[in-house]
Motif scaffolding. Structure first.
Motif, PDB file in Angstrom:
ATOM      1  N   LEU A 147     -17.870  -6.471   1.759  1.00  0.00           N
ATOM      2  CA  LEU A 147     -16.882  -7.145   2.601  1.00  0.00           C
ATOM      3  C   LEU A 147     -16.388  -6.196   3.695  1.00  0.00           C
ATOM      4  CD1 LEU A 147     -14.990  -9.477   3.311  1.00  0.00           C
ATOM      5  CD2 LEU A 147     -13.421  -8.647   1.532  1.00  0.00           C
ATOM      6  N   ALA A 148     -16.073  -4.970   3.336  1.00  0.00           N
ATOM      7  CA  ALA A 148     -15.592  -3.999   4.317  1.00  0.00           C
ATOM      8  C   ALA A 148     -16.667  -3.657   5.348  1.00  0.00           C
ATOM      9  CB  ALA A 148     -15.110  -2.739   3.617  1.00  0.00           C
ATOM     10  N   ARG A 149     -17.924  -3.649   4.919  1.00  0.00           N
ATOM     11  CA  ARG A 149     -19.017  -3.342   5.842  1.00  0.00           C
ATOM     12  C   ARG A 149     -19.155  -4.402   6.929  1.00  0.00           C
ATOM     13  NH1 ARG A 149     -21.441   0.393   7.853  1.00  0.00           N
ATOM     14  NH2 ARG A 149     -23.533  -0.523   7.816  1.00  0.00           N
ATOM     15  N   ARG A 150     -18.615  -5.587   6.694  1.00  0.00           N
ATOM     16  CA  ARG A 150     -18.717  -6.639   7.684  1.00  0.00           C
ATOM     17  C   ARG A 150     -17.992  -6.249   8.982  1.00  0.00           C
ATOM     18  NH1 ARG A 150     -19.882 -12.068   7.661  1.00  0.00           N
ATOM     19  NH2 ARG A 150     -21.512 -11.372   6.229  1.00  0.00           N
ATOM     20  N   PHE A 151     -16.953  -5.445   8.886  1.00  0.00           N
ATOM     21  CA  PHE A 151     -16.224  -5.095  10.098  1.00  0.00           C
ATOM     22  C   PHE A 151     -15.954  -3.593  10.225  1.00  0.00           C
ATOM     23  CE2 PHE A 151     -13.527  -6.850   6.813  1.00  0.00           C
ATOM     24  CZ  PHE A 151     -12.529  -5.904   6.639  1.00  0.00           C
ATOM     25  N   THR A 152     -16.815  -2.780   9.607  1.00  0.00           N
ATOM     26  CA  THR A 152     -16.801  -1.332   9.842  1.00  0.00           C
ATOM     27  C   THR A 152     -18.244  -0.869  10.011  1.00  0.00           C
ATOM     28  OG1 THR A 152     -16.884  -0.841   7.468  1.00  0.00           O
ATOM     29  CG2 THR A 152     -14.706  -0.945   8.481  1.00  0.00           C
ATOM     30  N   THR A 153     -18.422   0.183  10.794  1.00  0.00           N
ATOM     31  CA  THR A 153     -19.763   0.740  10.974  1.00  0.00           C
ATOM     32  C   THR A 153     -19.936   2.045  10.214  1.00  0.00           C
ATOM     33  OG1 THR A 153     -19.046   1.891  12.987  1.00  0.00           O
ATOM     34  CG2 THR A 153     -20.022  -0.303  13.247  1.00  0.00           C
ATOM     35  N   TRP A 154     -18.833   2.677   9.867  1.00  0.00           N
ATOM     36  CA  TRP A 154     -18.898   3.966   9.168  1.00  0.00           C
ATOM     37  C   TRP A 154     -18.884   3.699   7.671  1.00  0.00           C
ATOM     38  CZ3 TRP A 154     -14.786   7.937   7.729  1.00  0.00           C
ATOM     39  CH2 TRP A 154     -15.367   9.188   7.519  1.00  0.00           C
ATOM     40  N   ARG A 155     -19.993   3.940   7.022  1.00  0.00           N
ATOM     41  CA  ARG A 155     -20.121   3.602   5.601  1.00  0.00           C
ATOM     42  C   ARG A 155     -19.050   4.242   4.717  1.00  0.00           C
ATOM     43  NH1 ARG A 155     -24.851   0.979   4.193  1.00  0.00           N
ATOM     44  NH2 ARG A 155     -26.474   0.975   5.790  1.00  0.00           N
ATOM     45  N   PRO A 156     -18.705   5.512   4.914  1.00  0.00           N
ATOM     46  CA  PRO A 156     -17.662   6.078   4.049  1.00  0.00           C
ATOM     47  C   PRO A 156     -16.344   5.319   4.107  1.00  0.00           C
ATOM     48  CG  PRO A 156     -18.866   7.838   5.139  1.00  0.00           C
ATOM     49  CD  PRO A 156     -19.344   6.550   5.749  1.00  0.00           C
ATOM     50  N   ALA A 157     -16.016   4.699   5.235  1.00  0.00           N
ATOM     51  CA  ALA A 157     -14.788   3.907   5.311  1.00  0.00           C
ATOM     52  C   ALA A 157     -14.889   2.688   4.397  1.00  0.00           C
ATOM     53  CB  ALA A 157     -14.540   3.475   6.753  1.00  0.00           C
ATOM     54  N   ALA A 158     -16.033   2.008   4.436  1.00  0.00           N
ATOM     55  CA  ALA A 158     -16.241   0.866   3.543  1.00  0.00           C
ATOM     56  C   ALA A 158     -16.288   1.313   2.086  1.00  0.00           C
ATOM     57  CB  ALA A 158     -17.530   0.141   3.921  1.00  0.00           C
ATOM     58  N   PHE A 159     -16.898   2.474   1.846  1.00  0.00           N
ATOM     59  CA  PHE A 159     -16.944   3.010   0.484  1.00  0.00           C
ATOM     60  C   PHE A 159     -15.529   3.225  -0.054  1.00  0.00           C
ATOM     61  CE2 PHE A 159     -16.849   6.754  -2.297  1.00  0.00           C
ATOM     62  CZ  PHE A 159     -17.691   6.330  -3.308  1.00  0.00           C
ATOM     63  N   ALA A 160     -14.639   3.744   0.801  1.00  0.00           N
ATOM     64  CA  ALA A 160     -13.250   3.959   0.375  1.00  0.00           C
ATOM     65  C   ALA A 160     -12.569   2.640   0.032  1.00  0.00           C
ATOM     66  CB  ALA A 160     -12.486   4.689   1.472  1.00  0.00           C
ATOM     67  N   ALA A 161     -12.888   1.582   0.793  1.00  0.00           N
ATOM     68  CA  ALA A 161     -12.289   0.274   0.512  1.00  0.00           C
ATOM     69  C   ALA A 161     -12.692  -0.217  -0.876  1.00  0.00           C
ATOM     70  CB  ALA A 161     -12.711  -0.731   1.577  1.00  0.00           C
ATOM     71  N   GLY A 162     -13.993  -0.110  -1.194  1.00  0.00           N
ATOM     72  CA  GLY A 162     -14.449  -0.526  -2.517  1.00  0.00           C
ATOM     73  C   GLY A 162     -13.851   0.320  -3.617  1.00  0.00           C
ATOM     74  N   LEU A 163     -13.740   1.624  -3.364  1.00  0.00           N
ATOM     75  CA  LEU A 163     -13.183   2.524  -4.368  1.00  0.00           C
ATOM     76  C   LEU A 163     -11.723   2.193  -4.651  1.00  0.00           C
ATOM     77  CD1 LEU A 163     -14.258   5.019  -5.973  1.00  0.00           C
ATOM     78  CD2 LEU A 163     -13.105   6.431  -4.260  1.00  0.00           C
TER      79      LEU A 163
END
Length: 610
Positions: A133-149
């Motif tokens: 879900l976070a990857r849908r509106f972010t390009t930097w994977r670590p940012a999306a990874f932090a959201a899931g975490l």
């Protein structure tokens, strides 16, 4: 709704395989989930996570689904326990879909292994779906990874993992539902038909995992849609048209699929009338809950947990903590990124859902407490009180909205980290600033893992060996200690022996129809919400070491209750029964000498006469 938040920027994984990068993310989530349950996995599949009645309840139903389907039984109703009334499975936290999907594991390793596996996958899988879900509106994977975490290892998830609430920790589908809605309203690459079919599939699947989660997800979606409509009101007309068309497709698919299950739940055999939760408002978040950690957190200032452990009535339900660093970071991020509509949608929706988690009236430092009628009281009434006036919605436990607060906070944090990464793009290393901010936010949220209260699930030799076949198939059997919330072991023995569901169990820890009180809810034959049957009360007290006075009147009443339950056999595994000698003596007085006094370590009464 979150249009314009996905921007460019350097990405160290850009030139690597997306599949490899995503696989690494999933592996990291899985490793973290295994760490939470390390005491289980290191001990072996015969050990159970968090021994207790809720564990027995969930494990029993995970075994029921494949058993029912393999034997041509209706999976929505079970006559295998709570004799002679049975159990409406859909009125319980039965996770039918999970039991079906995990059937091969149950067949090979048993239901205990299935429960442990699903509790672990619940954390990792939910984190992964939040990442997508976070990857849908972010390009930097670590940012999306932090959201899931943040979403799946938040205090809410750790709290519900501690409470072994599989149906509340398996939150793989709610982020995917939001993902589909984002596709409908924002990205708009899929057709409305395809979006509607995807939404229907997710809703149907969630219904057969947890209706409670489906309802709270729907409420959260409604909140987000309302906030989004206000924030992005200039472009709402076209978006609403796509939403209505997709919703219509979803309803056309959902209605015929769920018509019978919904009818069975509300009007089928053994259905429960009235409220299922006795005092849901007792479990409301505290205003201080955002900032004060409880004992399930690794790092807590001295003496603070004595306050937080009382939030939401119990630390086993309180999952509202986010920590001061994270809250301040999100507040600063909203001010910094205030020109982005998606930031406001996430921030205002998260605030609204947090208010819902506070229940029907504001509590500060767990005061005032609920009144004697289970109603939230306080000088500041809150919107969640409306749910108490809307039929079955009064069963919702407010603090469990904390799951969506954590999800929205994770998505907002991803946007902040993305923006920081873009700002630091000209520096080396570009990830240092965002990583430092994430570290400061996550340190207070480190859970007190691995979870404790782990133990072996030993099945008595009588049930594990061939002796259990002496019980006629489906014969009503009373197992002592009496199957109840106090002593749930008999449920585990029924499904963990050599012949699962060989006999019909008297009692058990389930939500069942209280037939003699208008069908209202009870926990089991040993009723916990309103009144206990005399026999259940006497037998539970017997396990506690409190023996009733033996009188002719008591004997007649107990035997009459055995007759109403249609008890055919009584089994007492001696080494597993507290106060075993007293129990045998009491049953001897009640029923006469046992048919076998030492059959595989058990005293057994077969074919009891009325």
């Amino acid at each position: 709704m979150w249009q314009g938040v996905r921007t460019g920027g350097s990405d160290r994984w850009r030139h690597r395989s997306p599949v490899l990068a995503t696989s690494l993310v999933v592996v990291l989530y899985l490793a973290a989930a295994v760490a939470v349950y390390w005491n289980v996995w290191s001990a072996g599949v015969a050990h159970q996570a968090q021994i207790g009645p809720d564990t027995a309840l969930n494990t029993w139903f995970l075994a029921w689904t494949p058993h029912a389907l393999a034997h041509g039984l209706n999976p929505f109703f079970s006559a295998a326990a709570n004799a002679p009334f049975g159990i409406n499975v859909l009125d319980n936290t039965s996770e039918l879909l999970l039991g079906l999907l995990a059937a091969p594991v149950t067949a090979l390793f048993g239901p205990v292994a299935t429960f442990n596996l699903l509790m672990t996958l619940a954390l990792a899988g939910s984190a992964t779906s939040a990442y997508f879900l976070a990857r849908r509106f972010t390009t930097w994977r670590p940012a999306a990874f932090a959201a899931g975490l943040l979403f799946c290892f938040s205090p809410y998830m750790i709290t519900e993992s501690f409470g072994t609430h599989l149906h509340l920790t398996f939150l793989v589908l709610p982020p995917l539902i939001l993902l589909v809605l984002h596709e409908v309203l924002v990205r708009r690459r899929w057709s409305t038909r395809r979006c509607g079919l995807a939404l229907a599939g997710l809703v149907i699947a969630q219904f057969f995992i947890s209706l409670e989660v489906l309802v709270t997800t729907a409420i959260t979606v409604l909140v987000i849609l309302v906030v989004g409509a206000v924030v992005m009101r200039r472009s709402i007309r076209e978006r609403l048209g796509r939403l209505w068309r997709s919703a219509l497709v979803a309803v056309v698919v959902i209605a015929p699929v769920l018509a019978y299950p919904v009818w069975f739940m509300v009007a089928g055999p053994g259905h429960i009338s009235g409220p299922i939760q006795l005092v849901p408002q007792a479990y409301r978040a505290d205003l201080f809950g955002l900032f004060v950690p409880d004992l399930l957190m690794k790092l807590t200032p001295f003496g603070v947990t004595t306050t937080a452990d009382h939030f939401a009535n119990s630390y086993s339900e309180n999952g509202s903590y986010l920590g001061i660093p994270l809250v301040l970071t999100l507040a600063a991020g909203v001010l910094w990124l205030r020109r982005r509509p998606g930031v406001w949608v996430l921030a205002l929706s998260g605030l609204a859902v947090f208010i819902l988690s506070l229940g029907g009236a504001l509590a500060i430092d767990h005061a005032p407490a609920i009144n004697g009628y289970g109603t939230a009281v306080g000088r500041v009434p809150l919107p969640e009180a409306v749910f108490t006036k809307l039929g079955t919605l009064d069963n919702l436990i407010p603090v469990r909205f904390s799951a969506y607060v954590a999800l929205l906070a994770g998505l907002l944090l991803a946007l902040v980290l993305q923006a920081l990464h873009e700002r630091w793009a000209g520096r080396r290393p570009a990830w240092a600033g965002p990583a430092l901010v994430a570290l400061v936010c996550f340190i207070p949220l480190i859970p007190a893992a691995p979870l404790t209260s782990i133990g072996p699930t030993t099945v008595p030799p009588y049930f594990a060996g061939p002796g259990v076949t002496a019980l006629g198939p489906g014969s009503v059997t009373l197992v002592l200690p009496f199957a109840s919330e106090i002593f749930p072991e008999a449920q585990m023995w029924q499904i963990g022996g050599s012949h699962p569901y060989r006999f019909t169990l008297v009692g058990g820890y389930f939500l069942v129809n209280q037939s003699d009180r208008g069908g209202h809810v009870a926990y089991s034959t040993a009723l916990d919400y309103s009144h206990d049957s005399l026999a259940a009360e006497v037998l539970v007290d017997l396990g506690r070491g409190q023996q009733a006075k033996e009188t002719a009147s008591l004997r007649a009443r107990l035997r009459a209750q055995f007759h109403r339950w249609r008890v055919a056999n009584v089994v007492v595994p001696l080494a597993y029964t507290p106060n075993g000698a007293a129990t045998i003596a009491f049953l001897g007085w009640l029923l006469g000498p046992p048919s076998h006094s030492d059959q595989a370590g058990a005293a057994v009464w077969y074919r009891i006469r009325p």
